[in-house]
Motif scaffolding. Structure first.
Motif, PDB file in Angstrom:
ATOM      1  N   MET A   1       0.868  -1.144   0.132  1.00  0.00           N
ATOM      2  CA  MET A   1      -0.260   0.016   0.094  1.00  0.00           C
ATOM      3  C   MET A   1       1.334   1.008   0.099  1.00  0.00           C
ATOM      4  SD  MET A   1      -2.943   0.266   2.848  1.00  0.00           S
ATOM      5  CE  MET A   1      -4.334   0.347   1.629  1.00  0.00           C
ATOM      6  N   LYS A   2       0.931   2.452  -0.494  1.00  0.00           N
ATOM      7  CA  LYS A   2       1.282   3.517  -1.059  1.00  0.00           C
ATOM      8  C   LYS A   2       0.626   4.725  -1.183  1.00  0.00           C
ATOM      9  CE  LYS A   2       4.663   4.416  -4.049  1.00  0.00           C
ATOM     10  NZ  LYS A   2       5.658   4.281  -5.106  1.00  0.00           N
ATOM     11  N   ASN A   3       0.794   5.611  -0.279  1.00  0.00           N
ATOM     12  CA  ASN A   3       0.885   6.634   0.062  1.00  0.00           C
ATOM     13  C   ASN A   3       1.877   7.735  -0.776  1.00  0.00           C
ATOM     14  OD1 ASN A   3      -0.021   9.222   0.669  1.00  0.00           O
ATOM     15  ND2 ASN A   3      -1.719   8.971   2.198  1.00  0.00           N
ATOM     16  N   ASN A   4       2.001   8.233  -1.529  1.00  0.00           N
ATOM     17  CA  ASN A   4       3.438   9.331  -1.702  1.00  0.00           C
ATOM     18  C   ASN A   4       4.523   8.764  -2.297  1.00  0.00           C
ATOM     19  OD1 ASN A   4       1.233  11.143  -3.008  1.00  0.00           O
ATOM     20  ND2 ASN A   4       1.339  12.475  -1.309  1.00  0.00           N
ATOM     21  N   GLU A   5       5.801   9.435  -1.340  1.00  0.00           N
ATOM     22  CA  GLU A   5       6.819   8.557  -0.774  1.00  0.00           C
ATOM     23  C   GLU A   5       6.794   7.634   0.150  1.00  0.00           C
ATOM     24  OE1 GLU A   5       9.554   9.751  -2.565  1.00  0.00           O
ATOM     25  OE2 GLU A   5       8.374  10.009  -4.070  1.00  0.00           O
ATOM     26  N   VAL A   6       5.464   7.765   0.638  1.00  0.00           N
ATOM     27  CA  VAL A   6       5.771   6.510   1.642  1.00  0.00           C
ATOM     28  C   VAL A   6       5.097   5.067   1.509  1.00  0.00           C
ATOM     29  CG1 VAL A   6       4.489   6.721   3.865  1.00  0.00           C
ATOM     30  CG2 VAL A   6       5.835   8.503   3.828  1.00  0.00           C
ATOM     31  N   GLU A   7       5.416   3.927   2.031  1.00  0.00           N
ATOM     32  CA  GLU A   7       4.869   2.680   1.416  1.00  0.00           C
ATOM     33  C   GLU A   7       5.256   1.508   2.093  1.00  0.00           C
ATOM     34  OE1 GLU A   7       4.877  -0.471  -1.937  1.00  0.00           O
ATOM     35  OE2 GLU A   7       6.598   0.947  -2.034  1.00  0.00           O
ATOM     36  N   ILE A   8       4.044   0.993   2.435  1.00  0.00           N
ATOM     37  CA  ILE A   8       4.334  -0.327   3.813  1.00  0.00           C
ATOM     38  C   ILE A   8       4.536  -1.607   2.855  1.00  0.00           C
ATOM     39  CG2 ILE A   8       3.611   0.802   5.770  1.00  0.00           C
ATOM     40  CD1 ILE A   8       0.415  -0.990   5.747  1.00  0.00           C
ATOM     41  N   VAL A   9       5.214  -2.275   2.864  1.00  0.00           N
ATOM     42  CA  VAL A   9       5.505  -3.270   2.515  1.00  0.00           C
ATOM     43  C   VAL A   9       5.535  -4.646   3.696  1.00  0.00           C
ATOM     44  CG1 VAL A   9       7.146  -4.929   0.629  1.00  0.00           C
ATOM     45  CG2 VAL A   9       6.931  -2.159   0.574  1.00  0.00           C
ATOM     46  N   GLU A  10       4.911  -5.526   2.798  1.00  0.00           N
ATOM     47  CA  GLU A  10       4.964  -7.165   3.613  1.00  0.00           C
ATOM     48  C   GLU A  10       6.615  -7.363   4.221  1.00  0.00           C
ATOM     49  OE1 GLU A  10       2.126 -10.865   4.825  1.00  0.00           O
ATOM     50  OE2 GLU A  10       1.862  -9.816   3.467  1.00  0.00           O
ATOM     51  N   LEU A  11       6.574  -7.536   5.572  1.00  0.00           N
ATOM     52  CA  LEU A  11       8.013  -7.790   5.503  1.00  0.00           C
ATOM     53  C   LEU A  11       9.071  -9.077   4.472  1.00  0.00           C
ATOM     54  CD1 LEU A  11      10.248  -6.173   7.522  1.00  0.00           C
ATOM     55  CD2 LEU A  11       9.987  -8.638   9.547  1.00  0.00           C
ATOM     56  N   ASN A  12      10.157  -9.136   3.820  1.00  0.00           N
ATOM     57  CA  ASN A  12      10.087 -10.459   3.460  1.00  0.00           C
ATOM     58  C   ASN A  12      11.872 -10.564   3.656  1.00  0.00           C
ATOM     59  OD1 ASN A  12      11.292  -8.252   1.885  1.00  0.00           O
ATOM     60  ND2 ASN A  12       9.580  -7.988   0.539  1.00  0.00           N
ATOM     61  N   GLU A  13      12.195 -11.191   2.699  1.00  0.00           N
ATOM     62  CA  GLU A  13      13.857 -11.649   2.934  1.00  0.00           C
ATOM     63  C   GLU A  13      14.367 -10.640   2.269  1.00  0.00           C
ATOM     64  OE1 GLU A  13      12.332 -12.812  -1.382  1.00  0.00           O
ATOM     65  OE2 GLU A  13      11.932 -13.164   1.082  1.00  0.00           O
ATOM     66  N   GLU A  14      13.942  -9.354   1.856  1.00  0.00           N
ATOM     67  CA  GLU A  14      14.837  -8.261   1.247  1.00  0.00           C
ATOM     68  C   GLU A  14      14.566  -6.934   1.822  1.00  0.00           C
ATOM     69  OE1 GLU A  14      13.144  -7.073  -2.446  1.00  0.00           O
ATOM     70  OE2 GLU A  14      14.066  -8.821  -3.016  1.00  0.00           O
ATOM     71  N   ASN A  15      13.744  -6.869   3.148  1.00  0.00           N
ATOM     72  CA  ASN A  15      13.674  -5.819   3.688  1.00  0.00           C
ATOM     73  C   ASN A  15      14.438  -6.258   5.482  1.00  0.00           C
ATOM     74  OD1 ASN A  15      11.382  -6.597   4.700  1.00  0.00           O
ATOM     75  ND2 ASN A  15       9.998  -5.842   2.956  1.00  0.00           N
ATOM     76  N   TRP A  16      14.170  -7.177   5.813  1.00  0.00           N
ATOM     77  CA  TRP A  16      13.538  -7.577   7.105  1.00  0.00           C
ATOM     78  C   TRP A  16      15.449  -7.109   7.989  1.00  0.00           C
ATOM     79  CZ3 TRP A  16      16.964 -10.698  10.019  1.00  0.00           C
ATOM     80  CH2 TRP A  16      17.899 -11.171   9.527  1.00  0.00           C
ATOM     81  N   TYR A  17      16.299  -7.349   7.262  1.00  0.00           N
ATOM     82  CA  TYR A  17      17.589  -7.321   8.197  1.00  0.00           C
ATOM     83  C   TYR A  17      17.646  -5.621   7.996  1.00  0.00           C
ATOM     84  CZ  TYR A  17      22.141  -7.337   9.190  1.00  0.00           C
ATOM     85  OH  TYR A  17      23.319  -6.647  10.376  1.00  0.00           O
ATOM     86  N   GLU A  18      17.403  -4.766   6.978  1.00  0.00           N
ATOM     87  CA  GLU A  18      16.990  -3.298   7.426  1.00  0.00           C
ATOM     88  C   GLU A  18      16.299  -3.610   8.617  1.00  0.00           C
ATOM     89  OE1 GLU A  18      17.403  -0.914   3.540  1.00  0.00           O
ATOM     90  OE2 GLU A  18      16.568  -2.977   2.504  1.00  0.00           O
ATOM     91  N   CYS A  19      15.122  -3.899   8.330  1.00  0.00           N
ATOM     92  CA  CYS A  19      14.163  -3.156  10.018  1.00  0.00           C
ATOM     93  C   CYS A  19      15.211  -3.802  11.169  1.00  0.00           C
ATOM     94  CB  CYS A  19      13.012  -4.359   9.870  1.00  0.00           C
ATOM     95  SG  CYS A  19      12.140  -3.250   8.276  1.00  0.00           S
ATOM     96  N   CYS A  20      15.702  -4.448  11.471  1.00  0.00           N
ATOM     97  CA  CYS A  20      17.135  -4.480  12.497  1.00  0.00           C
ATOM     98  C   CYS A  20      18.032  -4.018  12.870  1.00  0.00           C
ATOM     99  CB  CYS A  20      17.258  -6.611  12.334  1.00  0.00           C
ATOM    100  SG  CYS A  20      16.634  -7.146  12.486  1.00  0.00           S
ATOM    101  N   GLN A  21      18.626  -2.689  11.937  1.00  0.00           N
ATOM    102  CA  GLN A  21      19.179  -1.823  11.682  1.00  0.00           C
ATOM    103  C   GLN A  21      19.000  -1.080  12.103  1.00  0.00           C
ATOM    104  OE1 GLN A  21      22.710  -2.982  11.671  1.00  0.00           O
ATOM    105  NE2 GLN A  21      21.399  -4.556  10.854  1.00  0.00           N
ATOM    106  N   LEU A  22      17.421  -0.423  12.194  1.00  0.00           N
ATOM    107  CA  LEU A  22      16.868   1.090  12.343  1.00  0.00           C
ATOM    108  C   LEU A  22      17.245   1.325  13.946  1.00  0.00           C
ATOM    109  CD1 LEU A  22      13.274   0.411  10.248  1.00  0.00           C
ATOM    110  CD2 LEU A  22      14.896   1.676   9.639  1.00  0.00           C
TER     111      LEU A  22
END
Length: 149
Positions: free
Chosen positions: A1-22
């Motif tokens: 789901m997206k709104n202009n520049e902000v989007e939420i994407v279900e957690l997956n193998e491509e983004n989970w590690y980046e979430c851990c680094q926040l």
């Protein structure tokens, strides 16, 4: 789901590690589990749905909710976190609105509930601005606020 520049994407193998680094501010760390712990929790509680928050192409936050009803006969938001470098820009509010849209699609969705520490002023301002109301419900050290759909 997206709104202009902000989007939420279900957690997956491509983004989970980046979430851990926040990272959070030092003050916020007392109020929230790490994203790594939250992600691990989804592996043992499959009703929990986790999403990365993107700003453009960059992962800047993490959110999670339960797709099964719980206390107060509502669906609960478990986590909303935005990296400290991206706070106070409206990104968290847009991401939360996108998540609320996803939660509204759940079966018999009439109430969305979130719990937070009363001292967490940022959380209080966010939820109040989105129409959550404090009916006096308390769970341990947290207060629970409710949004009626």
């Amino acid at each position: 789901m997206k709104n202009n520049e902000v989007e939420i994407v279900e957690l997956n193998e491509e983004n989970w590690y980046e979430c851990c680094q926040l990272t959070l501010t030092k003050d916020q760390e007392a109020y929230m589990e790490s994203n790594a712990v939250s992600i691990a929790q989804t592996k043992f509680e499959p009703s929990l749905k986790a999403f990365a928050i993107y700003y453009g192409e960059k992962v800047v936050g993490f959110l999670m909710f339960n797709s099964e009803k719980e206390e107060l006969d509502g669906y609960w938001i478990y986590r909303i976190m935005l990296d400290e470098a991206y706070q106070r820009k409206g990104i968290g509010k847009i991401a939360t609105e996108l998540m609320l849209g996803e939660m509204a699609k759940l079966p018999d969705a009439k109430k969305i509930v979130v719990g937070y520490h009363p001292e967490n002023k940022g959380a209080h301002q966010l939820y109040e601005s989105l129409g959550f109301v404090d009916h006096g419900d308390r769970f341990g050290k947290e207060m629970a606020v409710v949004k009626t759909l």
